[in-house]
Design an enzyme around this catalytic site. Structure first.
Site, PDB file in Angstrom:
ATOM      1  N   ILE A   1       6.206  -4.725  -7.976  1.00 56.12           N
ATOM      2  CA  ILE A   1       6.461  -5.947  -8.751  1.00 56.12           C
ATOM      3  C   ILE A   1       5.136  -6.446  -9.331  1.00 56.12           C
ATOM      4  O   ILE A   1       4.133  -6.599  -8.615  1.00 56.12           O
ATOM      5  CB  ILE A   1       7.091  -7.027  -7.859  1.00 56.12           C
ATOM      6  CG1 ILE A   1       8.391  -6.489  -7.250  1.00 56.12           C
ATOM      7  CG2 ILE A   1       7.356  -8.294  -8.654  1.00 56.12           C
ATOM      8  CD1 ILE A   1       9.027  -7.425  -6.270  1.00 56.12           C
TER       9      ILE A   1
ATOM     10  N   GLU B   1       5.323  -5.541  -1.792  1.00 55.02           N
ATOM     11  CA  GLU B   1       6.184  -5.561  -2.958  1.00 55.02           C
ATOM     12  C   GLU B   1       6.389  -4.163  -3.540  1.00 55.02           C
ATOM     13  O   GLU B   1       6.839  -4.014  -4.671  1.00 55.02           O
ATOM     14  CB  GLU B   1       5.601  -6.483  -4.041  1.00 55.02           C
ATOM     15  CG  GLU B   1       4.289  -6.002  -4.675  1.00 55.02           C
ATOM     16  CD  GLU B   1       3.064  -6.464  -3.897  1.00 55.02           C
ATOM     17  OE1 GLU B   1       1.984  -6.502  -4.463  1.00 55.02           O
ATOM     18  OE2 GLU B   1       3.201  -6.823  -2.687  1.00 55.02           O
TER      19      GLU B   1
END
Length: 684
Positions: free
Chosen positions: A553, A595
Site C-alpha cells: 500500500i 502493509e
C-alpha cells in the site's frame, strides 16, 4: 383311432428341420451382421475422408490468408516485392487492393483488366470491415463468365480499418478443386464443396461448378452422416462445415455400392450352408435310424418284464449296448424280489416297534373307531385293550378339547399331511394328562384308510414350563433394571462425544489460527513460505508456470499517522477482501508483513499475472474508502516475478518480486512492474 406316428420318422424329420432352420438363421444373422459392419465401416471411412478434405481445404485457405497478409504488410510499408505478387498470382487469379472507402486502388490479375470502381456495397467489403477478420465470401461470376470466390484480408493501420485485400479464387482451376476431385471413393462416391447459397464451388464434375445443388438436404449441424432416399435410391450422405467458413463439405455414395460385397458374401454363404446341411443330414439320419430301431426292441422287452413274462429276455441282440441293458433288466428283477422280502420283514419289525415305543399310539378307521392301541397308551390311560376298543374316541379327551380334536381330524382329511396340537386326555381314574397329539392320515394307493394318532406325555414338560415362566419373570425384572442403567450409560457416552467434538473443534481452530493472519483472515507468512515451496515442486514436476505478485500500500505510514492505526487496520481488511475477490479459489493470498501482501498464482504466466495485478490496482484506485474514515484515494504498487524464468527457488522468486516492487515505488507508485533480467525487455 389315429394311426400311431413312427418315432423314427418323426425324429429324423425334426432333426432335418432343425438343421435347416438353424442353418437359415445362421446365414441370416451372418448377413445382417456383415451388412451392419460394412455400413459402420463406410460411415467411418466417409468421416475420415471428410476430415481429411476439410483440414486440407482449411490449410490451403490459411496459406492464402498468410500470403494476402504479407502483401498487406508490404503495402503499409510501401515496399511491394515482385516475388510476392508472382506468388500471389500463382494462388489467385486476381488480387485487388481496396482502400477504406471501397475504391479499388491497385490490382494484379492474370485473366482480365479490372475496372476501378467502388465496391463498398459488396458483401465481402461490408463483412470484412465489420469483423476486421479474414472473410471467405459466396461465389460470383466475373466478366469473363468464370465462377470464383473472394477471399479478403483486412489492412489494419494504427488499430483501425485502412482497407482490404481481395484474392479471387477461380473455381475449377485451383489446387482445392484438384484435391476434391482426387478424394472420390468407391464406384459412386463423390465429394463436393458448396457455399452458403448451395452453389457448387469445387467438384470432380466440372459441369456442376457454379450451379445450385439441391439434391440433398444440407441440414445437420457441424458434422453429420446419415442415410437418405432420393429418386428411389438410398445414399449415405455426409455433411460437415469447413471451420471458420460458410462452406459445406458434401460427401455421398450409393448404399448399394457399399453393400455389393455383402450380397456376394450372402450368395457364397447360402451355397455353402446348403452343402453342409446335406452332409449333416446324411451323417445324422442313418445312425439315428439304427439307434431308434434298437430302442423299439428294448421297449418290447421292458413291456414283457412288466407283465411278468420275459420270454425274449434270452434273445441276444446284434448290438453290445442292447445286451448290456438286457443283463441290467435281469439284475433289476432279482433286486426287486430281494427288496419285497426285506419289506415284509421290516413291516413285522415296525408292528413290534409300535407296541413297544414310549409314546402312545392309536389307529382309527374311516369311521373313527379305534383299531389299534399300543402298550404305552394303555398304561398311560389305565385301560385294558378290550375296554378301550369299546370306548368312543372323543371320551378320551377333556370336554373343552373335543372340538379341537375334531377340527384337527378335518384338516387331515383336507390334505394336510400331519396335524399337531397340545391337548389333554382323561385316564380311567379321571386324571387329566397334558399331551402333544400328532395326527397323520394313512394312505394306501392314494386312498384314505386310517388315522394315526401319536400321544407324547407332557407332564414333565408342563412342570418345566412353570419353572421357565418364573425364571422369565425374574429375567424381565432384571432387564428393566438393565435398561435403566443402559440409558444412564448412553447419556454419559453422549456427553463424552460432545466433549470430544468440542476438543476437535478447538484443535481445528488452533490449527487455522496458526496459519492465518488475525487481522485480515488471510494466510500468514509462515503458511505462505510452506505453500510456495510445495507449489514450486508441483510446477517443476508438471513444467508449469508459477507467478509471485507482491503488493504494498502506497503511503500507508501517512494513513496511519493521519487517521490512526484503527483506520489503517480497516484499510488492510478492505484490501484483503479486494485481493481475495480478484483471485481464483486455488490461488494463495497472504499477508507478508505490515502493509505488504503476496499472491501465489499457480500455472499463470508472467503476462497473465500482470493482467491480474493491473485489474486489482485499478479496482483499488477506483474504490472509495470514505466509509472507513479515509477521504483520499488509496493506491497500491505491485512487483511480479515468475518461475522458471526469474528463479528456481522460493527465496529467489520473492527477492525478485520485491525488487520489482521497489522499482514500482521508485517510478512513482500506483503501478505494476514485472521483474526483468539485464538483457530482458517486456512490454505489455
Amino acid at each position: 383311432m389315429k394311426k400311431p406316428v413312427s418315432l423314427i420318422r418323426l425324429t429324423i424329420i425334426i432333426t432335418i428341420t432343425g438343421i435347416i432352420v438353424i442353418g437359415s438363421l445362421i446365414t441370416y444373422i451372418t448377413f445382417n451382421r456383415s451388412r451392419e459392419f460394412t455400413l459402420l465401416q463406410s460411415f467411418d471411412h466417409m468421416s475420415t475422408i471428410m476430415d481429411l478434405v476439410s483440414q486440407s481445404v482449411r490449410s490451403m485457405i490459411d496459406e492464402r490468408i498468410k500470403l494476402l497478409s504479407l502483401l498487406g504488410d508490404e503495402l503499409v510499408q510501401n515496399e511491394v516485392h515482385p516475388s510476392t505478387i508472382d506468388t500471389l498470382l500463382g494462388e489467385f487469379d486476381t488480387v485487388l487492393y481496396i482502400d477504406r472507402n471501397g475504391d479499388i486502388v491497385r490490382y494484379w490479375s492474370r485473366l482480365e483488366k479490372i475496372e476501378r470502381i467502388n465496391v463498398s456495397h459488396r458483401e465481402y467489403f461490408i463483412k470484412t470491415k465489420e469483423t476486421l477478420r479474414p472473410y471467405l465470401g459466396n461465389s460470383f461470376r466475373n466478366i469473363a463468365g468464370n465462377y470464383g470466390v473472394p477471399l479478403t484480408v483486412p489492412i489494419i493501420k494504427d488499430d483501425s480499418f485502412d482497407g482490404l485485400l481481395v484474392g479471387g479464387i477461380l473455381l475449377g482451376t485451383q489446387k482445392i478443386n484438384y484435391f476434391v476431385s482426387s478424394a472420390s471413393f468407391h464406384r459412386t462416391g463423390t465429394v463436393k464443396i458448396l457455399d452458403g447459397k448451395r452453389t457448387v464451388l469445387f467438384s470432380a464434375d466440372p459441369t456442376e461448378i457454379g450451379k445450385i445443388f439441391d439434391k440433398f438436404s444440407l441440414d445437420g449441424g457441424y458434422k453429420s452422416i446419415s442415410i437418405e432416399r432420393v429418386e428411389g435410391k438410398d445414399y449415405i450422405v455426409g455433411i460437415s462445415t469447413i471451420p471458420d467458413t460458410n462452406w459445406k463439405l458434401l460427401a455421398t455414395v450409393e448404399k448399394e455400392d457399399i453393400l455389393a460385397y455383402s450380397y456376394r458374401n450372402l450368395r457364397y454363404v447360402t451355397v455353402l450352408s446348403i452343402f453342409l446341411i446335406l452332409i449333416l443330414i446324411l451323417v445324422i439320419a442313418l445312425p439315428l435310424r439304427k439307434l431308434l430301431s434298437s430302442l423299439d426292441f428294448l421297449s418290447k422287452i421292458a413291456s414283457e418284464y412288466v407283465l411278468g413274462d420275459p420270454s425274449q429276455s434270452t434273445i441276444i441282440s446284434n448290438f453290445r449296448e442292447i445286451n448290456d441293458i438286457l443283463r441290467a433288466l435281469k439284475e433289476m428283477r432279482n433286486i426287486i424280489r430281494e427288496r419285497e422280502e426285506r419289506l415284509k420283514e421290516e413291516q413285522t419289525y415296525l408292528e413290534n416297534l409300535l407296541l413297544e415305543m414310549g409314546e402312545g399310539v392309536l389307529v382309527l378307521d374311516n369311521n373313527k373307531k379305534i383299531r389299534f392301541v399300543n402298550r404305552s397308551l394303555l398304561e398311560m390311560l389305565g385301560y385294558s385293550e378290550r375296554e378301550i376298543n369299546n370306548i368312543d374316541l372323543l371320551k378320551l379327551f377333556t370336554p373343552s378339547d373335543r372340538e379341537k380334536v375334531l377340527k384337527i381330524l378335518e384338516e387331515c382329511l383336507k390334505g394336510k399331511n400331519e396335524c399337531k396340537g397340545r391337548t389333554s386326555i382323561v385316564s380311567k381314574d379321571g386324571r387329566e394328562i397334558p399331551v402333544l397329539c400328532s395326527i397323520r392320515l394313512l394312505k394306501i394307493d392314494e386312498k384314505e384308510t386310517n388315522y394315526l394318532l401319536v400321544f407324547t406325555d407332557l407332564t414333565e414338560i408342563a412342570k418345566r414350563e412353570k419353572e421357565l415362566e418364573d425364571a422369565l419373570e425374574e429375567i424381565k425384572t432384571l432387564n428393566e433394571e438393565l435398561n435403566k442403567r443402559s440409558q444412564q450409560l448412553e447419556i454419559a457416552l453422549a456427553s463424552l462425544d460432545m466433549k470430544l467434538f468440542e476438543t476437535e473443534r478447538a484443535k481445528e481452530e488452533a490449527e487455522r489460527l496458526a496459519i492465518t493472519d488475525p487481522l485480515t483472515s488471510l494466510f500468514n507468512r509462515r503458511f505462505l513460505e510452506e505453500k510456495l515451496s510445495n507449489e514450486l515442486i508441483r510446477a517443476k514436476a508438471y513444467n508449469n508456470y508459477l507467478s509471485i505478485v507482491m503488493a504494498d500500500i502506497d503511503h500507508f505510514k501517512r494513513i496511519n499517522d493521519t487517521y490512526g492505526h484503527k483506520v489503517g487496520d480497516e484499510v488492510l481488511k478492505a484490501l484483503a477482501l479486494i485481493l481475495k475477490a480478484n483471485t481464483r479459489g486455488n490461488d494463495t493470498v497472504a499477508r507478508y508483513g505490515g502493509e505488504e501482501f503476496v499472491i501465489i498464482l499457480s500455472n499463470v504466466s508472467k503476462y497473465d499475472a500482470y493482467r491480474i495485478a493491473e485489474r486489482i490496482r485499478l479496482e483499488v484506485e477506483d474504490t472509495s474508502f470514505e466509509e472507513i474514515g479515509v477521504p483520499e484515494k488509496i493506491t497500491v504498487s505491485f512487483g511480479i516475478s515468475c518461475f522458471p524464468e526469474d528463479g528456481e527457488d522460493a527465496i529467489d522468486l520473492l527477492k525478485k518480486a520485491d525488487q520489482a516492487l521497489y522499482q514500482a515505488k521508485s517510478q512513482g507508485r500506483n503501478r505494476v512492474v514485472v521483474f526483468t533480467g539485464p538483457s530482458e525487455s517486456i512490454h505489455f
